[in-house]
Design an enzyme around this catalytic site. Structure first.
Site, mmCIF file in Angstrom:
data_model
loop_
_atom_site.group_PDB
_atom_site.id
_atom_site.type_symbol
_atom_site.label_atom_id
_atom_site.label_comp_id
_atom_site.label_asym_id
_atom_site.label_seq_id
_atom_site.Cartn_x
_atom_site.Cartn_y
_atom_site.Cartn_z
ATOM 1 C CE LYS A 114 11.876 -37.670 -31.296
ATOM 2 N NZ LYS A 114 12.148 -38.770 -30.354
HETATM 3 N N1 GLU Z 1 15.498 -39.832 -29.427
HETATM 4 C C1 GLU Z 1 15.539 -40.635 -28.254
HETATM 5 C C2 GLU Z 1 14.134 -41.006 -27.816
HETATM 6 O O1 GLU Z 1 13.212 -40.984 -28.590
HETATM 7 C C3 GLU Z 1 16.374 -40.012 -27.155
HETATM 8 C C4 GLU Z 1 15.899 -38.701 -26.659
HETATM 9 C C5 GLU Z 1 16.869 -38.038 -25.667
HETATM 10 O O2 GLU Z 1 17.826 -38.658 -25.265
HETATM 11 O O3 GLU Z 1 16.583 -36.897 -25.324
HETATM 12 O O4 GLU Z 1 13.908 -41.411 -26.711
#
Ligand code: GLU
Length: 424
Positions: A114
């Site tokens: 993240k």
């Molecule tokens: N931000 C989204 C999540 O928390 C998508 C993450 C992604 O597609 O890599 O799942």
């Protein structure tokens, strides 16, 4: 003068601790070896960068950017980038770990990562956000990569930022590398169905859970907190399947209509009004906190973390909670919710539709091929339903909540990959 704005003080549980407490409980059920527990609790890599950006008025401001790769034993790191004033290392660490568990729950070959930039995108011009995004990408040039770490949108970011990120990364490599990021515009290698994927996954999870609880979707009432990419699509798709959406909310407030809100009308209103519901006339305005405790069948928290806490959990009247957001229920609220017999489809399962279609996008990029929307939706629905059933079965087998069951499924998979690979 350039300055770094401090994070706002929040009277909230530390999200990393919140994640860890569930991780600990699930590990005990699995009798996980302490060594593996210790490996999994520590993020693989944590990067913090300072990003000087020239603002439109000519001043230079320094922003702080983060990227945490929690784990990459099952594949490259995967996870969004959050643009928000509340971004801090503990939050990014928790969100990265949640991505590891999320990808493992839906069985896609990615690890968890993240990123975040502490900024207020609502107060920045498009040019400022572009320079910030390019500066962040440049700083993460050695971290990101289609085989190492693949970012995506999260709160405060979308297709536009992903396009800049792909462009900046591609420039540094001297060729177009579209598989380095997902959630891109279609023309740059984005996937059909990606925008609505998280909301669609929430809907599929909700329907699967409603079937178990014998709640008829045609008679069900729903409250949705958050009307961004996740909440608005979840509300729309539930509405299209016959459920009555009694309440919705966003930063401008909460809106209630006993007869059910016309979600198409609400989305149209939001799109015409700078992305917020402020002044929406299709419902009466109620207190935002009251949305969570309305007497509805299904509650969908799809905004921020830590909104269902030990302070309001006992007032919740819904029979089912489907977590569109990451971490909306604090660890301390878990016991109260379970005690009350409320079923929770946890975040790492309920909102995994987004990363599932991100995976499909990455696959399409690598194949140099495009799938139809029908194929994307059909495959995602299948992944979400089978993951739901797997977690449900696990919850019966271990006699635990759906949340702990989801952690059990995920940890078991990641831990067994460590056992096979070894090499410490
Ligand atoms: N931000 C989204 C999540 O928390 C998508 C993450 C992604 O597609 O890599 O799942």
């Amino acid at each position: 003068m350039a300055y770094i704005e401090p994070a706002p003080i929040k009277d909230k549980e530390n999200p990393f601790e919140s994640m860890m407490s569930r991780f600990r409980i699930a590990s005990q059920h699995l009798n996980l070896r302490e060594e593996i527990f210790n490996v999994l609790k520590s993020p693989d890599k944590q990067v913090i960068v300072s990003l000087p950006v020239t603002m439109d008025d000519g001043t230079i401001r320094v922003f702080e950017g983060y990227r945490v790769i929690h784990n990459n034993i099952l594949g490259p790191g995967k996870g969004g980038i959050r643009y928000d004033m509340g971004v801090n290392l503990d939050e990014v660490k928790a969100l990265a770990a949640w991505m590891t568990w999320k990808c493992a729950v839906v069985d896609i070959p990615f690890g968890g990562a993240k990123g975040g930039i502490r900024c207020n995108p609502r107060e920045m011009s498009s040019g400022e956000i572009e320079r910030l995004t390019r500066s962040y990408t440049q700083a993460m040039n050695e971290v990101f990569g289609p085989d190492t770490d693949i970012p995506a949108p999260d709160m405060g970011s979308g297709q536009r930022e992903m396009a800049w990120l792909m462009d900046q990364y591609s420039r540094s490599r001297g060729m177009t590398v579209n598989a380095v990021v997902t959630g891109k515009p279609l023309v740059l290698g984005g996937s059909l169905g990606r925008i609505e994927a998280t909301g669609r996954g929430v809907m599929v999870s909700a329907l699967s859970a409603m079937e178990k609880l014998k709640i008829n979707p045609y008679k069900a009432t729903v409250a949705v907190q958050g009307f961004g990419n996740v909440g608005s699509f979840a509300a729309l798709l539930m509405h299209e399947r016959g459920s009555k959406i009694l309440a919705i909310s966003d930063i401008s407030g909460a809106y209630y209509n006993e007869a059910g809100i016309d979600i198409n009308q609400a989305i149209e209103y939001r799109n015409d009004n700078k992305g917020i519901l402020h002044g929406f006339k299709g419902a009466e305005q109620i207190d935002s906190d009251d949305l969570l405790t309305l007497p509805v069948d299904v509650l969908i928290p799809a905004a921020l973390e830590d909104v269902i806490t030990m302070y309001n959990a006992d007032k919740i009247k819904a029979r089912l909670i489907v977590e569109g957001a990451n971490g909306p229920t604090s660890a301390k609220a878990d016991d109260i919710i379970t005690e009350k017999g409320i079923m929770v489809v946890p975040d790492i399962l309920a909102n995994a539709g987004g990363v599932t279609v991100s995976y499909f996008e990455w696959v399409q990029n690598r194949l140099g091929y495009k799938w139809t929307r029908e194929r994307v939706n059909r495959r995602m629905d299948r992944v979400m339903m089978s993951s739901f059933n797997n977690v449900y079965k696990t919850s019966l087998k271990y006699n635990v909540s759906m949340r702990i069951a989801a952690y059990i499924v995920a940890i078991e998979k990641v831990a067994s990959a460590y056992e096979y690979r070894g090499g410490f």
